[in-house]
Motif scaffolding. Structure first.
Motif, PDB file in Angstrom:
ATOM      1  N   ASP A 110       0.826  -1.208   0.000  1.00 24.31           N
ATOM      2  CA  ASP A 110       0.000   0.000   0.000  1.00 24.31           C
ATOM      3  C   ASP A 110       0.861   1.260   0.000  1.00 24.31           C
ATOM      4  N   ARG A 111       1.872   1.273   0.855  1.00 27.37           N
ATOM      5  CA  ARG A 111       2.706   2.472   0.990  1.00 27.37           C
ATOM      6  C   ARG A 111       3.501   2.756  -0.274  1.00 27.37           C
ATOM      7  N   ASP A 118       2.338   9.390  -6.145  1.00 29.71           N
ATOM      8  CA  ASP A 118       2.480  10.756  -5.633  1.00 29.71           C
ATOM      9  C   ASP A 118       3.544  11.461  -6.486  1.00 29.71           C
ATOM     10  N   ASN A 119       3.137  12.494  -7.187  1.00 28.83           N
ATOM     11  CA  ASN A 119       4.062  13.197  -8.085  1.00 28.83           C
ATOM     12  C   ASN A 119       5.255  13.803  -7.366  1.00 28.83           C
ATOM     13  N   SER A 120       5.135  14.079  -6.076  1.00 28.95           N
ATOM     14  CA  SER A 120       6.246  14.670  -5.341  1.00 28.95           C
ATOM     15  C   SER A 120       7.233  13.612  -4.830  1.00 28.95           C
ATOM     16  N   SER A 121       6.896  12.339  -4.978  1.00 31.70           N
ATOM     17  CA  SER A 121       7.752  11.256  -4.492  1.00 31.70           C
ATOM     18  C   SER A 121       8.740  10.839  -5.577  1.00 31.70           C
ATOM     19  N   GLU A 122       9.904  10.356  -5.137  1.00 26.98           N
ATOM     20  CA  GLU A 122      10.909   9.866  -6.078  1.00 26.98           C
ATOM     21  C   GLU A 122      10.679   8.405  -6.465  1.00 26.98           C
TER      22      GLU A 122
END
Length: 137
Positions: A110-111, A118-122
């Motif tokens: 899930d995480r 999430d567009n801000s995640s790498e």
């Protein structure tokens, strides 16, 4: 038997963290700080990460953060369930851990899925169940 090759590893910790390490070493069965730190490294990355001064102090954790750990009560409950279900007096650690590992895998799935979306995640995904880190940044 003496080792010929030795490597030194240094930890940069705050004064408060150093006091915590010294206190833990004294309260435990370790001869000194170095023996305690070797134990921490052998115990796993999560314990070593706790030494990082950039992480929060254990006492500052909220209850929900503690809920991510398996408690003694969780283990006892699972032992009761497993021994009653199987009508055996004893089960192996692998049998005991199976339910917790399944829950951990589900939580991680899930995480990592949320991070990949999430567009801000790498974190990125290949849309076929594979995840990685965006190397273009």
């Amino acid at each position: 038997m003496t080792r010929k090759n030795k490597t030194s590893i240094g930890f940069l910790v705050s004064d408060e963290r150093l006091e915590e390490i010294d206190r833990a070493a004294k309260e435990g069965t370790w001869e000194n700080r170095a023996a305690y730190l070797r134990h921490m490294i052998a115990a796993g990355e999560s314990n070593v990460a706790a030494l990082d001064p950039r992480t929060d102090n254990e006492s500052n954790k909220s209850q929900s953060e503690y809920d991510n750990y398996v408690t003694d009560e969780d283990i006892i409950s699972e032992l009761i369930r497993l021994t009653q279900d199987s009508k055996k007096d004893y089960v192996t650690v692998d049998e005991l851990a199976e339910e917790f590992v399944t829950e951990l895998k589900s939580d991680m799935t899930d995480r990592v899925y949320r991070m990949a979306n999430d567009n801000s995640s790498e974190v990125t995904t290949d849309k076929m169940g594979g995840y990685g880190i965006n190397k273009n940044e």
